[in-house]
Design an enzyme around this catalytic site. Structure first.
Site, short mmCIF file in Angstrom:
data_model
loop_
_atom_site.label_atom_id
_atom_site.label_comp_id
_atom_site.label_asym_id
_atom_site.label_seq_id
_atom_site.Cartn_x
_atom_site.Cartn_y
_atom_site.Cartn_z
CG HIS A 114 -0.20 0.42 2.50
ND1 HIS A 114 0.56 -0.29 3.28
CD2 HIS A 114 -0.21 1.44 3.16
CE1 HIS A 114 1.18 0.04 4.14
NE2 HIS A 114 0.56 1.49 4.10
C1 UD1 Z 1 -2.25 5.22 6.00
C2 UD1 Z 1 -0.81 5.71 6.64
C3 UD1 Z 1 0.25 4.61 6.64
C4 UD1 Z 1 -0.10 3.42 7.13
C5 UD1 Z 1 -1.64 2.96 6.65
C6 UD1 Z 1 -2.18 1.65 7.21
C7 UD1 Z 1 -0.35 8.16 6.33
C8 UD1 Z 1 0.53 9.01 5.89
N1 UD1 Z 1 -0.03 6.94 5.90
O1 UD1 Z 1 -1.83 5.17 4.61
O2 UD1 Z 1 1.42 5.01 7.24
O3 UD1 Z 1 0.89 2.44 7.10
O4 UD1 Z 1 -2.48 3.93 6.76
O5 UD1 Z 1 -3.41 1.15 6.45
O6 UD1 Z 1 -1.06 8.38 7.30
N2 UD1 Z 1 -9.34 4.93 2.39
C9 UD1 Z 1 -10.56 4.28 2.09
N3 UD1 Z 1 -11.03 3.86 3.44
C10 UD1 Z 1 -10.47 3.71 4.61
C11 UD1 Z 1 -9.23 4.37 4.53
C12 UD1 Z 1 -8.55 4.98 3.46
O7 UD1 Z 1 -11.13 3.97 1.12
O8 UD1 Z 1 -10.91 3.29 5.61
C13 UD1 Z 1 -8.76 5.61 1.14
C14 UD1 Z 1 -8.79 6.65 1.33
O9 UD1 Z 1 -9.82 7.41 0.91
C15 UD1 Z 1 -7.42 7.35 0.48
C16 UD1 Z 1 -6.79 5.97 0.38
O10 UD1 Z 1 -7.53 4.88 0.87
O11 UD1 Z 1 -7.99 7.49 -1.09
C17 UD1 Z 1 -5.73 6.34 1.26
O12 UD1 Z 1 -5.77 6.69 2.74
P1 UD1 Z 1 -4.81 7.51 3.68
O13 UD1 Z 1 -5.61 7.74 4.91
O14 UD1 Z 1 -4.50 8.69 2.93
O15 UD1 Z 1 -3.61 6.69 3.90
P2 UD1 Z 1 -3.14 5.24 3.66
O16 UD1 Z 1 -2.55 4.89 2.35
O17 UD1 Z 1 -4.27 4.20 4.51
#
Ligand code: UD1
Length: 366
Positions: free
Chosen positions: A207
């Site tokens: 991821h």
């Molecule tokens: C985040 C952390 C990362 C950690 C990971 C664990 C940061 C910078 N990154 O990354 O260090 O290893 O979490 O999972 O904080 N999304 C969903 N559903 C959710 C959560 C996220 O659809 O429940 C989508 C968001 O809309 C976004 C993408 O996933 O488009 C990324 O989510 P984001 O919170 O930016 O960071 P992660 O990649 O999950």
């Protein structure tokens, strides 16, 4: 003494659970704030249920933050946390790990003049292209109590000029949670559900923006999976970021053609622990999984060029092999060929880290 803990993403929940339990044991007034950074049931609520975490006292609705860039997400979360802290008026704020919610929580508290404790301080990949590295440095710079999981953390913090009396080597709270749940996880039915047998498959997680946000990097990952899939079944639970990118980068067709690839939704904590524990090896770009596999004694091939957790390589079962396809396939061949990857459990990864943290915080109070 009133303490607020701030969590927001999946790996935060495993880290805060044993600390919350210790607070309860010592009757310390504690408020749990969820920033809402992770909002899907499979990424959040399920973990609260399995880890028996109390319902958050403050659940900030921040799903709107997710679609923003990293900097905007941090600022957005910080402003939300500030409002909650003004309401709660704690003496101390605890943040865990290195995600955007961690730095947002720390900075919100610091700006309001509230003391900050950082659990999992001092880890450094020395790779400033990772948002997590920026988060670690920014959080540590303003923390008043820095709890480290491995000795490299103490060294890094001292090198950055942090005062020695603020740094406490306490062990690893994520491992507290693992040791507590390992037996229960053995009862999971997930192997049967997915038609897997002990050591007959590997687990993959992917991821990190560096691996999945850009088409060329993701295609490199797929070419690795095409090779590994010829040798062993791969169980691949899709993180929301990865799932979205497969679609937007147009990689669905190629992905579906990979033999032996089992694509699933994200697993809960117990199912995933069971899957790791019974796997032949794990392929990952996650930080926490490098630590968990070390304690499980399962070989871990880390799909990155660096790690902020060097103890997992020096003492554990982690192999840092870069994202080079040939090197990864060689490491896979080595493990499938029966080369024994042995490790030992790092110092203080003994299930008692949260107890040490709370003991220190209680003494500070006096
Ligand atoms: C985040 C952390 C990362 C950690 C990971 C664990 C940061 C910078 N990154 O990354 O260090 O290893 O979490 O999972 O904080 N999304 C969903 N559903 C959710 C959560 C996220 O659809 O429940 C989508 C968001 O809309 C976004 C993408 O996933 O488009 C990324 O989510 P984001 O919170 O930016 O960071 P992660 O990649 O999950």
């Amino acid at each position: 003494m009133k303490i607020v803990s701030i969590v927001g993403t999946r790996p935060n929940f495993m880290k805060i659970a044993p600390i919350v339990k210790e607070f309860k044991k010592h009757k310390i007034k504690h408020i749990l704030v969820h920033t809402g950074q992770h909002y899907d049931f499979w990424m959040s609520k399920l973990f609260f249920n399995e880890l028996k975490l109390p319902k958050p006292d403050e659940h900030l609705i921040s799903s709107g933050a997710a679609s923003r860039g990293v900097d905007q997400q941090r600022d957005f979360l910080k402003n939300l946390v500030k409002v909650a802290l003004k309401r709660q008026k704690p003496n101390l704020v605890i943040v865990v790990g290195d995600v955007n919610s961690t730095v947002a929580g720390a900075e919100a508290a610091h700006e309001l003049g509230i003391k900050v404790a950082h659990v999992e301080a001092g880890l450094r990949s020395f790779d400033m292209t990772m948002p997590e590295e920026i988060n670690r440095i920014r959080t540590d710079a303003i923390s008043d109590f820095l709890f480290t999981t491995e000795k490299s953390g103490n060294k890094n913090l001292l090198n950055e000029g942090i005062a020695k009396n603020k740094i406490f080597f306490v062990g690893n709270v994520m491992i507290d949670t693992l040791l507590k749940h390992r037996k229960k996880a053995k009862k999971s039915k997930i192997l049967k559900e997915l038609n897997l047998f002990n050591k007959g498959y590997c687990v993959l997680t992917l991821h990190r923006p560096g691996n999945v946000d850009n088409k060329k990097s993701f295609e490199n990952m797929l070419s690795i999976l095409e090779e590994v899939g010829k040798k062993i079944k791969i169980v691949f639970p899709l993180h929301p970021r990865t799932r979205k990118n497969i679609k937007t980068l147009g990689l669905n067709g190629r992905m579906r053609k990979i033999s032996n690839l089992v694509l699933t939704r994200p697993f809960g904590y117990l199912d995933f622990l069971c899957l790791m524990d019974n796997s032949k090896f794990v392929l990952t770009d996650s930080g926490g999984i490098q630590e968990e596999t070390t304690v499980l004694g399962v070989p871990c091939i880390t799909l990155r060029n660096n790690t902020e957790r060097p103890v997992t390589i020096e003492q554990g079962t982690n192999l840092l092999v870069s994202t080079n396809k040939n090197k990864i396939v060689q490491a896979v061949d080595k493990i499938i060929g029966g080369v024994n990857i042995k490790g030992k459990i790092p110092e203080l990864w003994d299930g008692k880290a949260a107890a040490r943290i709370v003991k220190i915080l209680k003494n500070i109070k006096k």
